[in-house]
Enzyme design. Sequence first.
Site, mmCIF file in Angstrom:
data_model
loop_
_atom_site.group_PDB
_atom_site.id
_atom_site.type_symbol
_atom_site.label_atom_id
_atom_site.label_comp_id
_atom_site.label_asym_id
_atom_site.label_seq_id
_atom_site.Cartn_x
_atom_site.Cartn_y
_atom_site.Cartn_z
ATOM 1 C CE LYS A 19 0.760 1.091 4.574
ATOM 2 N NZ LYS A 19 1.579 2.231 4.982
ATOM 3 C CG ASP A 155 -0.560 -0.345 8.351
ATOM 4 O OD1 ASP A 155 -1.211 0.693 8.589
ATOM 5 O OD2 ASP A 155 0.658 -0.357 8.091
HETATM 6 O O1 C5P Z 1 -0.162 -1.992 15.299
HETATM 7 P P1 C5P Z 1 1.263 -2.272 14.997
HETATM 8 O O2 C5P Z 1 1.797 -3.471 15.722
HETATM 9 O O3 C5P Z 1 1.555 -2.317 13.530
HETATM 10 O O4 C5P Z 1 2.064 -1.027 15.532
HETATM 11 C C1 C5P Z 1 3.459 -1.058 15.749
HETATM 12 C C2 C5P Z 1 3.822 0.084 16.673
HETATM 13 O O5 C5P Z 1 3.609 1.334 15.995
HETATM 14 C C3 C5P Z 1 2.970 0.183 17.914
HETATM 15 O O6 C5P Z 1 3.505 -0.599 18.945
HETATM 16 C C4 C5P Z 1 3.038 1.660 18.241
HETATM 17 O O7 C5P Z 1 4.254 1.965 18.881
HETATM 18 C C5 C5P Z 1 3.094 2.310 16.879
HETATM 19 N N1 C5P Z 1 1.764 2.756 16.409
HETATM 20 C C6 C5P Z 1 1.199 3.889 16.970
HETATM 21 N N2 C5P Z 1 -0.035 4.319 16.560
HETATM 22 C C7 C5P Z 1 -0.693 3.676 15.576
HETATM 23 C C8 C5P Z 1 -0.125 2.529 14.973
HETATM 24 C C9 C5P Z 1 1.106 2.105 15.417
HETATM 25 O O8 C5P Z 1 1.794 4.503 17.866
HETATM 26 N N3 C5P Z 1 -1.882 4.137 15.170
#
Ligand code: C5P
Length: 314
Positions: A19, A155
């Site tokens: 994406k 995502d």
């Molecule tokens: O959700 P995911 O595991 O992909 O996110 C990885 C890291 O990115 C999270 O632990 C967080 O630190 C950060 N993140 C965030 N806000 C979001 C998505 C991700 O702070 N909306």
Amino acid sequence: MSHAPAAGVNRVDVEAPAKVNLFLRVLGRRDDGYHELQTLVAPIGLADTVSIRAGRDADARELSLSLSLEGEPALTQSVPADGSNLVLRAARELAEAAGVHGFAEVRLHKRVPAAAGLGGGSSDAAASLRALNELWGCGLATDELSAIGARVGSDVPALLADGPALASGRGEHVEAVPLPGFSCAVVMFDFAVSTADAFGWWDDDGGETGPDPQPSLATLTAGEGGGAWLEALRSGARNDLEAPVMKRHPVIRRVRDRLLERGAGAAIMCGSGPSVAAFFAEGGRLDESVAAELAGMSGRPVVTAGSWTPKAGA
Ligand code: C5P
């Protein structure tokens, strides 16, 4: 289509597209450590292939999951093949939610680099959730898959939309939106940026939120494409993670600026970076000599033939 639990063994090959983000606005840090955001996401032609063989076995005590990786070593070496891989996490979450006893063997052919801002691992997870929902005959609706996907990664819900989508919250609220067709080139780098680091740098630098993209949104989502669409993207779209990430990795800014100098209609960092997408009207493309120059700066070949093409009748 009926969703009776699938008997026997079934297999399928599915594409898991990368994406690009047309804008990404960070509204603030939440008490749970995540960040509230608004982003417009579109899948492009660059994709991993997920091949799954799966079946149910009511007598099986345990769920049996396996994963093998294929592709260039530069792409596969940073991808975990154990239970921490988002594909296996998604499979386990789905099996638990739907009470599946059985197995899944996944072969993942990587073409999208990890930790590049292109949603590669999340897209693999989204594609696997959709495929296993069919192969295991779980019969879950998209919003149920989306809730499971959100537990795997922020995502994943947007990538389950199977087309352009506006995502908000920490990524779990998703609204499908129309987008005109566009072409893009993607400059990838020979280093990774962790999503957690990018959001942490945004905090450290004082957390700046860009202008409300609402005025451009109507043109972006309802426009005809072409010059006016690119102008709306260039003037109204930004990624709030660009400044903090570019501050730590100035080569990203140099690449972005060079793309704009050399004819891109707009150039925006993808997600938490480091990849940068250059946008063109449908059918346009980055000049090969510019692509070669940028590959020299970024350390990786540039994908010049990315695109989003609306589905017929959409
Ligand atoms: O959700 P995911 O595991 O992909 O996110 C990885 C890291 O990115 C999270 O632990 C967080 O630190 C950060 N993140 C965030 N806000 C979001 C998505 C991700 O702070 N909306």
